[in-house]
Write a protein that holds these residues in place. Structure first.
Motif, PDB file in Angstrom:
ATOM      1  N   THR B 136       0.836  -1.207   0.000  1.00 19.25           N
ATOM      2  CA  THR B 136       0.000   0.000   0.000  1.00 19.25           C
ATOM      3  C   THR B 136       0.866   1.250   0.000  1.00 19.25           C
ATOM      4  O   THR B 136       0.484   2.267  -0.575  1.00 19.25           O
ATOM      5  N   ARG B 137       2.022   1.163   0.650  1.00 16.92           N
ATOM      6  CA  ARG B 137       2.959   2.301   0.583  1.00 16.92           C
ATOM      7  C   ARG B 137       3.370   2.538  -0.865  1.00 16.92           C
ATOM      8  O   ARG B 137       3.397   3.671  -1.339  1.00 16.92           O
ATOM      9  N   GLU B 138       3.638   1.439  -1.539  1.00 19.57           N
ATOM     10  CA  GLU B 138       4.041   1.524  -2.941  1.00 19.57           C
ATOM     11  C   GLU B 138       2.911   2.115  -3.784  1.00 19.57           C
ATOM     12  O   GLU B 138       3.131   2.953  -4.658  1.00 19.57           O
ATOM     13  N   SER B 139       1.704   1.661  -3.478  1.00 18.66           N
ATOM     14  CA  SER B 139       0.543   2.158  -4.203  1.00 18.66           C
ATOM     15  C   SER B 139       0.355   3.654  -3.970  1.00 18.66           C
ATOM     16  O   SER B 139       0.116   4.421  -4.899  1.00 18.66           O
ATOM     17  N   GLU B 140       0.489   4.059  -2.723  1.00 14.95           N
ATOM     18  CA  GLU B 140       0.349   5.484  -2.392  1.00 14.95           C
ATOM     19  C   GLU B 140       1.392   6.296  -3.147  1.00 14.95           C
ATOM     20  O   GLU B 140       1.109   7.368  -3.682  1.00 14.95           O
ATOM     21  N   GLU B 141       2.587   5.748  -3.189  1.00 16.54           N
ATOM     22  CA  GLU B 141       3.677   6.402  -3.920  1.00 16.54           C
ATOM     23  C   GLU B 141       3.279   6.659  -5.375  1.00 16.54           C
ATOM     24  O   GLU B 141       3.482   7.745  -5.917  1.00 16.54           O
ATOM     25  N   THR B 142       2.681   5.646  -5.980  1.00 14.02           N
ATOM     26  CA  THR B 142       2.285   5.767  -7.379  1.00 14.02           C
ATOM     27  C   THR B 142       1.159   6.785  -7.560  1.00 14.02           C
ATOM     28  O   THR B 142       1.228   7.670  -8.409  1.00 14.02           O
ATOM     29  N   VAL B 143       0.150   6.652  -6.733  1.00 12.54           N
ATOM     30  CA  VAL B 143      -1.029   7.500  -6.888  1.00 12.54           C
ATOM     31  C   VAL B 143      -0.717   8.966  -6.591  1.00 12.54           C
ATOM     32  O   VAL B 143      -1.285   9.871  -7.194  1.00 12.54           O
ATOM     33  N   LEU B 144       0.207   9.191  -5.679  1.00 16.82           N
ATOM     34  CA  LEU B 144       0.516  10.567  -5.275  1.00 16.82           C
ATOM     35  C   LEU B 144       1.783  11.108  -5.925  1.00 16.82           C
ATOM     36  O   LEU B 144       2.374  12.071  -5.437  1.00 16.82           O
ATOM     37  N   GLN B 145       2.179  10.481  -7.022  1.00 17.72           N
ATOM     38  CA  GLN B 145       3.468  10.866  -7.594  1.00 17.72           C
ATOM     39  C   GLN B 145       3.510  12.302  -8.090  1.00 17.72           C
ATOM     40  O   GLN B 145       4.587  12.870  -8.234  1.00 17.72           O
ATOM     41  N   THR B 146       2.350  12.908  -8.320  1.00 13.08           N
ATOM     42  CA  THR B 146       2.348  14.300  -8.775  1.00 13.08           C
ATOM     43  C   THR B 146       2.533  15.271  -7.616  1.00 13.08           C
ATOM     44  O   THR B 146       2.627  16.479  -7.826  1.00 13.08           O
ATOM     45  N   LEU B 147       2.567  14.749  -6.399  1.00 18.22           N
ATOM     46  CA  LEU B 147       2.739  15.621  -5.235  1.00 18.22           C
ATOM     47  C   LEU B 147       4.150  15.516  -4.667  1.00 18.22           C
ATOM     48  O   LEU B 147       4.725  14.430  -4.589  1.00 18.22           O
ATOM     49  N   SER B 148       4.670  16.649  -4.242  1.00 13.45           N
ATOM     50  CA  SER B 148       5.968  16.648  -3.562  1.00 13.45           C
ATOM     51  C   SER B 148       5.782  16.099  -2.152  1.00 13.45           C
ATOM     52  O   SER B 148       4.661  16.045  -1.646  1.00 13.45           O
ATOM     53  N   PRO B 149       6.877  15.702  -1.502  1.00 15.72           N
ATOM     54  CA  PRO B 149       6.778  15.212  -0.114  1.00 15.72           C
ATOM     55  C   PRO B 149       6.069  16.214   0.790  1.00 15.72           C
ATOM     56  O   PRO B 149       5.242  15.834   1.625  1.00 15.72           O
ATOM     57  N   ARG B 150       6.368  17.469   0.604  1.00 14.28           N
ATOM     58  CA  ARG B 150       5.738  18.498   1.435  1.00 14.28           C
ATOM     59  C   ARG B 150       4.222  18.553   1.168  1.00 14.28           C
ATOM     60  O   ARG B 150       3.422  18.639   2.100  1.00 14.28           O
ATOM     61  N   GLU B 151       3.864  18.467  -0.091  1.00 16.97           N
ATOM     62  CA  GLU B 151       2.441  18.491  -0.432  1.00 16.97           C
ATOM     63  C   GLU B 151       1.718  17.280   0.131  1.00 16.97           C
ATOM     64  O   GLU B 151       0.564  17.364   0.550  1.00 16.97           O
ATOM     65  N   ARG B 152       2.400  16.154   0.159  1.00 15.94           N
ATOM     66  CA  ARG B 152       1.776  14.955   0.720  1.00 15.94           C
ATOM     67  C   ARG B 152       1.510  15.132   2.194  1.00 15.94           C
ATOM     68  O   ARG B 152       0.460  14.739   2.709  1.00 15.94           O
ATOM     69  N   ARG B 153       2.463  15.707   2.891  1.00 12.23           N
ATOM     70  CA  ARG B 153       2.249  15.950   4.330  1.00 12.23           C
ATOM     71  C   ARG B 153       1.084  16.905   4.542  1.00 12.23           C
ATOM     72  O   ARG B 153       0.246  16.701   5.413  1.00 12.23           O
ATOM     73  N   GLN B 154       1.033  17.938   3.710  1.00 15.49           N
ATOM     74  CA  GLN B 154      -0.097  18.881   3.795  1.00 15.49           C
ATOM     75  C   GLN B 154      -1.412  18.167   3.589  1.00 15.49           C
ATOM     76  O   GLN B 154      -2.358  18.329   4.363  1.00 15.49           O
ATOM     77  N   LEU B 155      -1.455  17.372   2.521  1.00 17.04           N
ATOM     78  CA  LEU B 155      -2.691  16.669   2.195  1.00 17.04           C
ATOM     79  C   LEU B 155      -3.112  15.761   3.343  1.00 17.04           C
ATOM     80  O   LEU B 155      -4.276  15.727   3.748  1.00 17.04           O
ATOM     81  N   ARG B 156      -2.165  15.039   3.885  1.00 13.88           N
ATOM     82  CA  ARG B 156      -2.468  14.131   4.995  1.00 13.88           C
ATOM     83  C   ARG B 156      -3.058  14.906   6.180  1.00 13.88           C
ATOM     84  O   ARG B 156      -4.077  14.525   6.751  1.00 13.88           O
ATOM     85  N   ALA B 157      -2.430  16.011   6.503  1.00 10.60           N
ATOM     86  CA  ALA B 157      -2.885  16.803   7.651  1.00 10.60           C
ATOM     87  C   ALA B 157      -4.296  17.341   7.427  1.00 10.60           C
ATOM     88  O   ALA B 157      -5.146  17.303   8.321  1.00 10.60           O
ATOM     89  N   LEU B 158      -4.542  17.824   6.215  1.00  9.68           N
ATOM     90  CA  LEU B 158      -5.861  18.372   5.907  1.00  9.68           C
ATOM     91  C   LEU B 158      -6.923  17.277   5.971  1.00  9.68           C
ATOM     92  O   LEU B 158      -8.010  17.472   6.524  1.00  9.68           O
ATOM     93  N   LEU B 159      -6.593  16.124   5.416  1.00 11.51           N
ATOM     94  CA  LEU B 159      -7.568  15.033   5.393  1.00 11.51           C
ATOM     95  C   LEU B 159      -7.856  14.512   6.800  1.00 11.51           C
ATOM     96  O   LEU B 159      -8.989  14.129   7.105  1.00 11.51           O
ATOM     97  N   GLN B 160      -6.847  14.516   7.643  1.00 17.08           N
ATOM     98  CA  GLN B 160      -7.080  14.049   9.009  1.00 17.08           C
ATOM     99  C   GLN B 160      -8.093  14.936   9.723  1.00 17.08           C
ATOM    100  O   GLN B 160      -8.879  14.471  10.533  1.00 17.08           O
ATOM    101  N   LYS B 161      -8.054  16.210   9.378  1.00 17.06           N
ATOM    102  CA  LYS B 161      -9.037  17.122   9.984  1.00 17.06           C
ATOM    103  C   LYS B 161     -10.441  16.842   9.482  1.00 17.06           C
ATOM    104  O   LYS B 161     -11.418  17.045  10.192  1.00 17.06           O
ATOM    105  N   VAL B 162     -10.528  16.408   8.243  1.00 17.89           N
ATOM    106  CA  VAL B 162     -11.834  16.174   7.641  1.00 17.89           C
ATOM    107  C   VAL B 162     -12.392  14.801   8.009  1.00 17.89           C
ATOM    108  O   VAL B 162     -13.587  14.634   8.232  1.00 17.89           O
ATOM    109  N   ALA B 163     -11.472  13.827   8.098  1.00 18.97           N
ATOM    110  CA  ALA B 163     -11.923  12.441   8.222  1.00 18.97           C
ATOM    111  C   ALA B 163     -12.423  12.085   9.618  1.00 18.97           C
ATOM    112  O   ALA B 163     -13.187  11.129   9.770  1.00 18.97           O
ATOM    113  N   PHE B 164     -11.995  12.850  10.625  1.00 14.93           N
ATOM    114  CA  PHE B 164     -12.404  12.477  11.984  1.00 14.93           C
ATOM    115  C   PHE B 164     -13.144  13.591  12.735  1.00 14.93           C
ATOM    116  O   PHE B 164     -13.395  14.629  12.203  1.00 14.93           O
TER     117      PHE B 164
END
Lengths: 164, 164
Positions: B136-164
């Motif tokens: 799944t890590r590999e899959s995430e890598e593929t699906v999010l390849q258009t995002l930089s590491p920083r953007e991925r962290r941003q996305l994760r943080a934003l989604l955590q606020k929405v998901a819970f």
DNA sequence: TATTGTTATACTCTATAACTATA
DNA sequence: TATAGTTATAGAGTATAACAATA
């Protein structure tokens, strides 16, 4: 579905009670920081909320999506709708059928390629779209209430990069 | 809207050709900037990609999610799993059944409340989880390849606020 | 009486293949 | 021959209610 309204819970004795809401404890799981998982959870919650709102118009989000694409100036064919929505042709047929039955859209044969059907909105289809758009805006407002306007713009931009 | 890797496209003759890929044209639709829609599309793509990867282990993402929660130190009950994953009890039963049948988990009756079943991983269950997590890590890598590491962290943080 | 897990059931969503009419 | 749409069908996902054991 009263998933919310978690009333204050007496913390009790930590050493004996492993409880907490359960939700918080499990944040340590690997999957809880998995972006794919977070996306799935967010979409589940958002989708059911939006469907609840749209039920007032006897619409579901998937019908709204089609209607929204049709209500542009782009005159999409069914194939294009499917491509954009990531739905296969047979699903588009069903969605367009139901929108056509209620008089929101109609099919026009593309004169340039008589195999293709361009889906166009009727006047009442436009009306319906406006009402539905208002409801989904409201739904988005509710679901994203924990995000600031700036965060929402960020989220939208990031998702656009991922979604297409 | 410069979304992503939109390769330079010759504009062609606007008056005669309405074409383009179809995807780009329809970005003007209201729904295309709807965060809920973008989330739904992202999850559809990500989910099927992850399922494809996990097929190698004869797992689906939903089974992996359960396994991942079970492989913490938190010893969740079925009810807690359902709460966290936004799945109703009967679905959890089916998921745990299939994981139990293949020897990845087993049910233990909670001594504090004999109605509850705590789901615990076996040794091979832990192994399976590690392998699946890598995929799944590999899959995430593929699906999010258009995002930089920083953007991925941003996305994760934003989604955590929405998901819970 | 209320709750956890279970079973059964039905409904929606998704995926696939075959068919038609055009190209 | 290949493609757009259609139809039919089966499978996965989701939602609901009833039941047994336990609280």
């Amino acid at each position: 579905m009263p998933t919310t309204a978690t009333p204050e819970k007496t913390p009790a004795d930590e050493s004996t009670a492993p409880s907490a809401t359960g939700i918080e404890r499990l944040q340590s799981a690997r999957v809880a920081s998995d972006i794919q998982f977070l996306i799935a959870r967010a979409r589940g919650r958002g989708n059911s909320h939006a469907n609840l709102m749209l039920a007032e118009l006897d619409l579901k989000v998937r019908h709204f999506s089609v209607l929204s694409l049709v209500c542009t100036e782009e005159r999409p064919t069914q194939r294009e709708l499917g491509e954009f929505l990531d739905l296969d042709p047979s699903q588009i047929v069903a969605l367009v059928d139901s929108l056509e039955e209620r008089g929101a859209v109609r099919r026009e044969t593309d004169p340039r390629d008589r195999r293709s059907k361009i889906v166009v909105p009727t006047e009442s289809g436009h009306d319906l779209h406006e009402q539905a758009a208002a409801l989904t805006r409201e739904s988005e407002e509710t679901v994203l209430q924990t995000l600031s306007p700036r965060e929402r713009r960020q989220l939208r931009a990031l998702l656009q990069k991922v979604a297409f």
